[in-house]
Design a protein around this motif. Structure first.
Motif: not given
Ligand SMILES: NC(=O)c1ccc[n+]([C@@H]2O[C@H](COP(=O)([O-])OP(=O)(O)OC[C@H]3O[C@@H](n4cnc5c(N)ncnc54)[C@H](O)[C@@H]3O)[C@@H](O)[C@H]2O)c1
Length: 273
Positions: A66-92
Motif C-alpha cells: 500500500l506504499g506504507r512503511r512497516v516494522v515487524t517484530a516477533v515478541a510476546d506481549v507478556r514479556d515487558l522487556g521484549a515489548m519495550r525493546a521492539v516498540v523502542d526500535n519500531g518508533v526509532g
C-alpha cells in the motif's frame, strides 16, 4: 479512499493474521505507517495454533504494497522487556507513534465448566489478555506523549467483556479486566489528548473460532452454543473488516472527542432480550 491517518504511525499487536492483520491493512490504507507485533508461537493450553512468522510477513507485505512503511517484530506481549525493546526500535525507525491497537489475545476451551479450568490455562489467558494489554499501553504511552500530538489507544475486548460465557471464566474475566485498564488510562491520559477505548466484537470469522478443535468441542457440547448464538441482526459471524472499520474511526480525528467508550460491534448480541 480517505487517507485521514497520513503521516501517523500505528502499532498493532497480534498483527500476523485475523483481526490484527485487518487492522494493520486498514490503518495503512488510511495512510499510517505500521509497527506489527506478534508472538508467532503456540501455547500448550490453547487448542488452536497461533499465527506463524510467514503469516506476519504476509501482513507486512500487504502494508508495504500500500506504499506504507512497516516494522515487524516477533515478541510476546507478556514479556515487558521484549515489548519495550521492539516498540523502542519500531518508533526509532518510523520516527513517532500516534495510534495503538492492543489486539493480541487468546481463548481456551475444552472444559465442561469454569470450575475445571486449570491454573496453567488461567495464567496463560490472563497474562496474555490482561498483562499483555497493560504492557502494550505501558511501553507505548511515553512515545505517544513525546510526540505532543495526542493519540489513540484501542483495546480489543469482546462481548465477553460485557457478559458471561459458559465454561470460559478466564476469558470473560480477562475481557472485563481490560475495560478497567481502558477506563483508568482514559482518565490519566486525557490531558495529553490521548484517547483510550475498547471494542467489543461478537463472533468474528478468524482462526480463534473457526478452528476444527473449537468446532469439535461445540459439537460435543451443544449447551455451549449460547456463547456464540444470539446476534440480533441476521448475521452468523462478523468479518475482521467490520471491526477494522470501527478501529480506524476510533484512531482518527473523526473520533477526537471519543474516549472512555466501550464500543460493541456485536450485531446486538449484548442487548439481546
Ligand atoms: N474471533 C472472535 O470471535 C473474537 C470475538 C471477540 C473478540 N476477539 C478478540 O479479538 C482479538 C483478535 O483475535 P482474532 O479473532 O483475530 O484471533 P486470531 O487467533 O486469529 O489472532 C490473534 C493473534 O494474536 C497473536 N497472539 C496470541 N498471543 C500473543 C502474545 N502473547 N503476544 C503477541 N501476539 C499474540 C496470535 O499469534 C494471532 O496472530 C483477540 O483479543 C480476541 O480475544 C475475538
Amino acid at each position: 479512499m480517505t487517507e485521514e491517518l497520513t503521516g501517523k504511525v500505528a502499532l498493532v499487536t497480534g498483527a500476523a493474521r485475523g483481526q490484527g492483520r485487518s487492522h494493520a491493512i486498514n490503518l495503512a490504507t488510511a495512510g499510517a505507517d505500521v509497527i506489527l507485533i506478534d508472538r508467532c508461537q503456540d501455547y500448550p493450553t490453547v487448542g488452536y495454533a497461533m499465527a506463524t512468522r510467514a503469516d506476519l510477513e504476509i501482513t507486512a507485505k500487504e502494508v508495504t504494497g500500500l506504499g506504507r512503511r512497516v516494522v515487524t517484530a516477533v515478541a510476546d506481549v507478556r514479556d515487558l522487556g521484549a515489548m519495550r525493546a521492539v516498540v523502542d526500535n519500531g518508533v526509532g525507525k518510523l520516527g513517532r507513534l500516534d495510534i495503538v491497537v492492543a489486539n493480541a489475545g487468546i481463548f481456551a476451551f475444552g472444559k465442561d465448566s469454569s470450575v475445571d479450568i486449570d491454573t496453567e490455562r488461567w495464567d496463560d489467558v490472563l497474562s496474555t489478555n490482561v498483562t499483555g494489554v497493560f504492557n502494550t499501553v505501558k511501553v507505548t504511552v511515553p512515545h505517544i506523549r513525546n510526540g505532543g500530538n495526542g493519540g489513540s489507544i484501542t483495546i480489543t475486548s469482546s462481548t465477553a467483556g460485557m457478559r458471561g460465557l459458559l465454561a470460559m471464566a478466564d476469558y470473560a474475566a480477562s475481557k472485563h479486566a481490560v475495560v478497567g485498564i481502558m477506563r483508568t488510562f482514559a482518565n490519566e491520559l486525557a490531558a495529553d489528548r490521548i484517547r483510550v477505548n475498547t471494542v467489543h466484537p461478537t463472533g468474528v470469522s478468524t482462526e480463534m473460532i473457526d478452528s476444527q478443535a473449537f468446532a469439535d468441542w461445540f459439537d460435543a457440547n451443544p449447551q455451549m452454543s449460547v456463547n456464540l448464538a444470539g446476534n440480533l441482526l441476521p448475521v452468523d459471524k462478523l468479518a475482521p473488516q467490520d471491526i477494522s472499520d470501527a478501529v480506524v474511526w476510533l484512531s482518527s480525528d473523526a473520533a477526537k472527542y471519543v474516549t472512555g467508550v466501550t464500543l460493541p460491534i456485536d450485531a446486538g448480541f449484548t442487548v439481546r432480550a
